[in-house]
Structures are given as structure tokens and as C-alpha cells.
Design a protein around this motif. Structure first.
Motif, PDB file in Angstrom:
ATOM      1  N   GLN A  74      -4.867  29.323   9.961  1.00  0.00           N
ATOM      2  CA  GLN A  74      -4.138  30.570  10.159  1.00  0.00           C
ATOM      3  C   GLN A  74      -2.678  30.316   9.780  1.00  0.00           C
ATOM      4  OE1 GLN A  74      -5.080  33.631  11.156  1.00  0.00           O
ATOM      5  NE2 GLN A  74      -7.206  32.968  11.197  1.00  0.00           N
ATOM      6  N   GLU A 127      -2.726  30.653  16.604  1.00  0.00           N
ATOM      7  CA  GLU A 127      -2.795  31.403  17.856  1.00  0.00           C
ATOM      8  C   GLU A 127      -1.861  30.842  18.938  1.00  0.00           C
ATOM      9  OE1 GLU A 127      -6.414  32.340  20.728  1.00  0.00           O
ATOM     10  OE2 GLU A 127      -6.844  32.805  18.617  1.00  0.00           O
ATOM     11  N   CYS A 169      -2.686  27.105   3.417  1.00  0.00           N
ATOM     12  CA  CYS A 169      -3.401  27.672   4.564  1.00  0.00           C
ATOM     13  C   CYS A 169      -4.747  28.224   4.123  1.00  0.00           C
ATOM     14  CB  CYS A 169      -2.578  28.772   5.230  1.00  0.00           C
ATOM     15  SG  CYS A 169      -1.161  28.168   6.146  1.00  0.00           S
TER      16      CYS A 169
END
Length: 96
Positions: free
Chosen positions: A10, A14, A4
């Protein structure tokens, strides 16, 4: 996690379904973040078992409240347990 970092992703994107789940069952963002910190700490320890799909393992750990960090009070609100308070203190000191 290294992958990552190197790709700029991320760890939990999200749009991950865990955020919808947390909203549906009433797990506040701060408790979800605390659970992430605890999950990351446990799976980052030397000798920790490596998972092929650790995001799925994380989702399962939230759904099952594996670390017993929160509980539902009499009004249906989420509150930290003693273990949650302990983890909060540990992770607050780590980030300080």
C-alpha cells in the motif's frame, strides 16, 4: 509508486502514523483521501521532483495542509475550502 505496485505494498500502509495524526486533529478520512489524491497528482506530473522518502513528504504535506484543501469551521469541524472543492471536482472527474 511503481515500487509499491510491483511489490503489492500500500502506498500509505494502514498503520502509518498519519492516520493517528489525522484522528487526533480531526481530519476526516474523506479529506485525507482527497489530500492523497492531490499529492499523488502533483508528484506524478512530468518533471515533478522525486523524493527519497515520499511518505515522509506526504505526512508533512498533511500536517502543514500544503494544498489548503480544508479549514476548521467555528465549531472545530473540518470543511473543504474553495481549493478543496476544486480538487474534489477534479479528482471526481478523473476517477469517473
Amino acid at each position: 509508486m511503481e515500487n509499491c505496485r510491483s511489490t503489492g505494498q500500500q502506498p500509505i500502509p494502514e498503520g502509518d502514523t498519519i492516520f493517528d495524526y489525522a484522528a487526533k486533529v480531526g481530519i476526516p478520512h474523506d479529506i485525507l483521501l482527497l489530500h492523497w489524491q492531490e499529492f499523488k497528482a502533483r508528484y506524478s506530473e512530468e518533471g515533478a521532483k522525486h523524493q527519497k522518502d515520499w511518505r515522509a513528504v506526504y505526512r508533512n504535506s498533511v500536517r502543514g495542509n500544503w494544498y489548503k484543501l480544508w479549514r476548521m469551521d467555528g465549531n472545530g469541524a473540518r470543511a473543504l475550502t474553495n481549493l478543496g472543492e476544486q480538487a474534489k471536482r477534479a479528482h471526481t472527474k478523473e476517477s469517473a
